[in-house]
Design a protein around this motif. Structure first.
Motif, PDB file in Angstrom:
ATOM      1  N   SER A 145     -19.592  29.030  -5.923  1.00  6.92           N
ATOM      2  CA  SER A 145     -19.738  29.646  -4.597  1.00  6.92           C
ATOM      3  C   SER A 145     -18.554  30.524  -4.228  1.00  6.92           C
ATOM      4  O   SER A 145     -18.249  30.711  -3.048  1.00  6.92           O
ATOM      5  CB  SER A 145     -19.944  28.563  -3.522  1.00  6.92           C
ATOM      6  N   ASP A 146     -17.866  31.066  -5.233  1.00  3.40           N
ATOM      7  CA  ASP A 146     -16.731  31.956  -4.973  1.00  3.40           C
ATOM      8  C   ASP A 146     -17.150  33.397  -5.234  1.00  3.40           C
ATOM      9  O   ASP A 146     -18.337  33.693  -5.348  1.00  3.40           O
ATOM     10  CB  ASP A 146     -15.523  31.558  -5.831  1.00  3.40           C
ATOM     11  N   THR A 147     -16.199  34.296  -5.343  1.00  4.58           N
ATOM     12  CA  THR A 147     -16.523  35.707  -5.560  1.00  4.58           C
ATOM     13  C   THR A 147     -16.855  36.013  -7.007  1.00  4.58           C
ATOM     14  O   THR A 147     -17.455  37.039  -7.299  1.00  4.58           O
ATOM     15  CB  THR A 147     -15.346  36.608  -5.151  1.00  4.58           C
ATOM     16  N   GLY A 148     -16.429  35.141  -7.923  1.00  4.53           N
ATOM     17  CA  GLY A 148     -16.608  35.416  -9.348  1.00  4.53           C
ATOM     18  C   GLY A 148     -15.532  36.324  -9.913  1.00  4.53           C
ATOM     19  O   GLY A 148     -15.595  36.709 -11.082  1.00  4.53           O
ATOM     20  N   THR A 149     -14.542  36.672  -9.090  1.00  2.65           N
ATOM     21  CA  THR A 149     -13.495  37.588  -9.537  1.00  2.65           C
ATOM     22  C   THR A 149     -12.652  36.973 -10.654  1.00  2.65           C
ATOM     23  O   THR A 149     -12.228  37.674 -11.575  1.00  2.65           O
ATOM     24  CB  THR A 149     -12.608  38.002  -8.353  1.00  2.65           C
ATOM     25  N   TYR A 150     -12.375  35.685 -10.558  1.00  3.05           N
ATOM     26  CA  TYR A 150     -11.797  34.976 -11.705  1.00  3.05           C
ATOM     27  C   TYR A 150     -12.956  34.531 -12.600  1.00  3.05           C
ATOM     28  O   TYR A 150     -13.941  33.975 -12.102  1.00  3.05           O
ATOM     29  CB  TYR A 150     -11.041  33.716 -11.279  1.00  3.05           C
ATOM     30  N   ASP A 151     -12.819  34.742 -13.904  1.00  6.45           N
ATOM     31  CA  ASP A 151     -13.835  34.189 -14.785  1.00  6.45           C
ATOM     32  C   ASP A 151     -13.455  32.755 -15.154  1.00  6.45           C
ATOM     33  O   ASP A 151     -12.462  32.217 -14.661  1.00  6.45           O
ATOM     34  CB  ASP A 151     -14.070  35.080 -16.013  1.00  6.45           C
ATOM     35  N   ASN A 152     -14.223  32.129 -15.995  1.00  2.00           N
ATOM     36  CA  ASN A 152     -14.001  30.713 -16.289  1.00  2.00           C
ATOM     37  C   ASN A 152     -12.743  30.445 -17.100  1.00  2.00           C
ATOM     38  O   ASN A 152     -12.367  29.280 -17.292  1.00  2.00           O
ATOM     39  CB  ASN A 152     -15.211  30.137 -17.028  1.00  2.00           C
ATOM     40  N   THR A 176     -13.511  41.733   7.936  1.00  2.00           N
ATOM     41  CA  THR A 176     -13.204  41.049   9.189  1.00  2.00           C
ATOM     42  C   THR A 176     -13.581  39.578   9.062  1.00  2.00           C
ATOM     43  O   THR A 176     -14.193  39.161   8.067  1.00  2.00           O
ATOM     44  CB  THR A 176     -13.985  41.661  10.350  1.00  2.00           C
ATOM     45  N   ALA A 177     -13.254  38.791  10.050  1.00  2.00           N
ATOM     46  CA  ALA A 177     -13.628  37.376  10.050  1.00  2.00           C
ATOM     47  C   ALA A 177     -15.146  37.224  10.011  1.00  2.00           C
ATOM     48  O   ALA A 177     -15.681  36.334   9.338  1.00  2.00           O
ATOM     49  CB  ALA A 177     -13.047  36.682  11.277  1.00  2.00           C
ATOM     50  N   THR A 178     -15.841  38.103  10.721  1.00  2.00           N
ATOM     51  CA  THR A 178     -17.311  38.063  10.711  1.00  2.00           C
ATOM     52  C   THR A 178     -17.850  38.384   9.324  1.00  2.00           C
ATOM     53  O   THR A 178     -18.787  37.730   8.843  1.00  2.00           O
ATOM     54  CB  THR A 178     -17.882  39.057  11.728  1.00  2.00           C
ATOM     55  N   ASP A 179     -17.253  39.382   8.676  1.00  2.00           N
ATOM     56  CA  ASP A 179     -17.658  39.727   7.315  1.00  2.00           C
ATOM     57  C   ASP A 179     -17.459  38.538   6.376  1.00  2.00           C
ATOM     58  O   ASP A 179     -18.313  38.251   5.520  1.00  2.00           O
ATOM     59  CB  ASP A 179     -16.842  40.912   6.791  1.00  2.00           C
ATOM     60  N   LEU A 180     -16.334  37.871   6.531  1.00  2.00           N
ATOM     61  CA  LEU A 180     -16.032  36.726   5.668  1.00  2.00           C
ATOM     62  C   LEU A 180     -17.036  35.597   5.865  1.00  2.00           C
ATOM     63  O   LEU A 180     -17.433  34.930   4.906  1.00  2.00           O
ATOM     64  CB  LEU A 180     -14.616  36.222   5.927  1.00  2.00           C
ATOM     65  N   TRP A 181     -17.443  35.382   7.104  1.00  2.00           N
ATOM     66  CA  TRP A 181     -18.435  34.343   7.374  1.00  2.00           C
ATOM     67  C   TRP A 181     -19.759  34.668   6.679  1.00  2.00           C
ATOM     68  O   TRP A 181     -20.391  33.794   6.073  1.00  2.00           O
ATOM     69  CB  TRP A 181     -18.646  34.183   8.872  1.00  2.00           C
ATOM     70  N   GLU A 182     -20.151  35.931   6.756  1.00  2.00           N
ATOM     71  CA  GLU A 182     -21.376  36.355   6.065  1.00  2.00           C
ATOM     72  C   GLU A 182     -21.210  36.228   4.557  1.00  2.00           C
ATOM     73  O   GLU A 182     -22.152  35.859   3.841  1.00  2.00           O
ATOM     74  CB  GLU A 182     -21.731  37.792   6.450  1.00  2.00           C
ATOM     75  N   ALA A 183     -20.016  36.534   4.064  1.00  2.00           N
ATOM     76  CA  ALA A 183     -19.750  36.440   2.628  1.00  2.00           C
ATOM     77  C   ALA A 183     -19.813  34.992   2.155  1.00  2.00           C
ATOM     78  O   ALA A 183     -20.361  34.700   1.088  1.00  2.00           O
ATOM     79  CB  ALA A 183     -18.382  37.038   2.311  1.00  2.00           C
ATOM     80  N   LEU A 184     -19.258  34.085   2.937  1.00  2.00           N
ATOM     81  CA  LEU A 184     -19.295  32.675   2.568  1.00  2.00           C
ATOM     82  C   LEU A 184     -20.737  32.182   2.469  1.00  2.00           C
ATOM     83  O   LEU A 184     -21.086  31.422   1.557  1.00  2.00           O
ATOM     84  CB  LEU A 184     -18.516  31.840   3.590  1.00  2.00           C
ATOM     85  N   LYS A 185     -21.566  32.629   3.401  1.00  2.00           N
ATOM     86  CA  LYS A 185     -22.976  32.237   3.349  1.00  2.00           C
ATOM     87  C   LYS A 185     -23.681  32.907   2.177  1.00  2.00           C
ATOM     88  O   LYS A 185     -24.497  32.287   1.493  1.00  2.00           O
ATOM     89  CB  LYS A 185     -23.664  32.600   4.663  1.00  2.00           C
ATOM     90  N   GLY A 198     -14.228  24.696  -0.964  1.00  2.00           N
ATOM     91  CA  GLY A 198     -13.126  25.413  -1.595  1.00  2.00           C
ATOM     92  C   GLY A 198     -13.065  26.863  -1.161  1.00  2.00           C
ATOM     93  O   GLY A 198     -11.987  27.385  -0.846  1.00  2.00           O
ATOM     94  N   ALA A 199     -14.214  27.517  -1.145  1.00  2.00           N
ATOM     95  CA  ALA A 199     -14.259  28.920  -0.738  1.00  2.00           C
ATOM     96  C   ALA A 199     -13.855  29.071   0.730  1.00  2.00           C
ATOM     97  O   ALA A 199     -13.102  29.998   1.087  1.00  2.00           O
ATOM     98  CB  ALA A 199     -15.660  29.489  -0.963  1.00  2.00           C
ATOM     99  N   PHE A 200     -14.333  28.172   1.575  1.00  2.00           N
ATOM    100  CA  PHE A 200     -13.980  28.233   2.995  1.00  2.00           C
ATOM    101  C   PHE A 200     -12.476  28.075   3.183  1.00  2.00           C
ATOM    102  O   PHE A 200     -11.841  28.859   3.901  1.00  2.00           O
ATOM    103  CB  PHE A 200     -14.728  27.136   3.762  1.00  2.00           C
ATOM    104  N   PHE A 201     -11.898  27.075   2.536  1.00  2.00           N
ATOM    105  CA  PHE A 201     -10.454  26.843   2.652  1.00  2.00           C
ATOM    106  C   PHE A 201      -9.664  28.056   2.163  1.00  2.00           C
ATOM    107  O   PHE A 201      -8.698  28.489   2.808  1.00  2.00           O
ATOM    108  CB  PHE A 201     -10.064  25.598   1.851  1.00  2.00           C
ATOM    109  N   GLU A 202     -10.055  28.614   1.033  1.00  2.00           N
ATOM    110  CA  GLU A 202      -9.302  29.722   0.442  1.00  2.00           C
ATOM    111  C   GLU A 202      -9.335  30.967   1.320  1.00  2.00           C
ATOM    112  O   GLU A 202      -8.310  31.639   1.483  1.00  2.00           O
ATOM    113  CB  GLU A 202      -9.863  30.028  -0.951  1.00  2.00           C
ATOM    114  N   TRP A 203     -10.483  31.258   1.912  1.00  2.00           N
ATOM    115  CA  TRP A 203     -10.550  32.465   2.740  1.00  2.00           C
ATOM    116  C   TRP A 203      -9.884  32.262   4.099  1.00  2.00           C
ATOM    117  O   TRP A 203      -9.271  33.187   4.633  1.00  2.00           O
ATOM    118  CB  TRP A 203     -11.998  32.925   2.902  1.00  2.00           C
ATOM    119  N   VAL A 204      -9.965  31.057   4.646  1.00  2.00           N
ATOM    120  CA  VAL A 204      -9.239  30.785   5.886  1.00  2.00           C
ATOM    121  C   VAL A 204      -7.741  30.890   5.638  1.00  2.00           C
ATOM    122  O   VAL A 204      -6.994  31.491   6.426  1.00  2.00           O
ATOM    123  CB  VAL A 204      -9.600  29.397   6.446  1.00  2.00           C
ATOM    124  N   ALA A 205      -7.280  30.315   4.514  1.00  2.00           N
ATOM    125  CA  ALA A 205      -5.860  30.388   4.172  1.00  2.00           C
ATOM    126  C   ALA A 205      -5.422  31.838   3.941  1.00  2.00           C
ATOM    127  O   ALA A 205      -4.329  32.239   4.365  1.00  2.00           O
ATOM    128  CB  ALA A 205      -5.577  29.552   2.931  1.00  2.00           C
TER     129      ALA A 205
END
Length: 247
Positions: A145-152, A176-185, A198-205
């Motif tokens: 559920s992440d961006t996939g920017t890091y591979d395995n 924006t924060a709104t964009d990030l919320w849509e991205a997380l979903k 994990g994704a929520f924590f990382e983007w909030v941080a």
């Protein structure tokens, strides 16, 4: 068909169909010929460099200093205070505190990170009694559920990085924060509570770390979070002196 595509290397790729609305709402990055020239083979993962359209060479000086590490390992390097490849909970606390998170959020970050990521990175089958992170195995802590920017394997995939911003930034050079919320979903996959958290924590941080005055996380700042080069810069500014590590 292969001959036609070979003769027309700049042919437009269809990325959406009207009947599938989500493919229109979230367009992937479809590079122009100029972008393909400045950032070639964007779908090929880079082992130790984090390039993007805004920075085709990534972070050259940082990459040279960390040429022996994958991009994911570079992301963690700031927290490895003694360069032994092992990150203790106290190292993480010092890192977050040096980055301006304060006592409470730094302690919370230690619990979230080490409770979830210590065991996957352990060199053996037994858990580490001190909840340490082993940088050599940090790729094993990659979640869904992440961006996939890091591979395995901990490499950086420019295409995935650009896809994420193209899908959710609504044409801006940031999120924006709104964009990030849509991205997380939008990035959630089924039955993946650890990945969602994990994704929520990382983007909030990330948002707290960068805290943009205009409310928009800039693309290159986020890119530098991925390779870890921005941690040193922020910590040095806050300390008023040059820093290379959390301690």
């Amino acid at each position: 068909m292969a001959d036609i595509q070979a003769a027309k290397p700049n042919v437009v790729v269809q990325t959406a169909v009207p009947e599938a609305r989500v493919t229109i709402e979230r367009p992937p990055w479809n590079p122009t010929p100029v972008q393909r020239k400045s950032l070639p083979n964007a779908g090929t993962a880079r082992a130790n460099r984090a390039p993007a359209t805004i920075a085709p060479d990534g972070s050259p000086e940082w990459t040279e200093q960390h040429s022996h590490q994958t991009v994911l390992q570079q992301h963690c390097d700031f927290f490895d205070t003694d360069n032994d490849g092992i990150i203790w909970p106290m190292d993480t606390y010092r890192g977050f505190y040096a980055l301006g998170f304060g006592f409470f959020l730094s302690v919370l970050s230690v619990f979230i990170i080490h409770a979830n990521f210590s065991y996957p990175t352990c060199p053996g089958i037994l858990p580490d009694p001190f909840f340490r992170l082993y940088v050599a195995n940090i790729h094993k802590a990659k979640h869904g559920s992440d961006t996939g920017t890091y591979d395995n394997e901990g490499r950086f995939v420019p295409q995935k990085f650009e896809d994420f911003f193209n899908k959710y930034s609504n044409g801006k050079d940031g999120l924006t924060a709104t964009d990030l919320w849509e991205a997380l979903k939008g990035q959630r996959v089924i039955m993946d509570p650890i990945g969602w958290g994990g994704a929520f924590f990382e983007w909030v941080a990330t948002y707290i770390l960068l805290w943009p005055e205009d409310g928009v996380l800039k693309r290159d700042d986020v890119r530098r979070v991925y390779d870890g080069s921005i941690f040193v810069e922020i910590a040095s500014k806050r300390a008023g002196t040059a820093k290379t590590k959390a301690a």
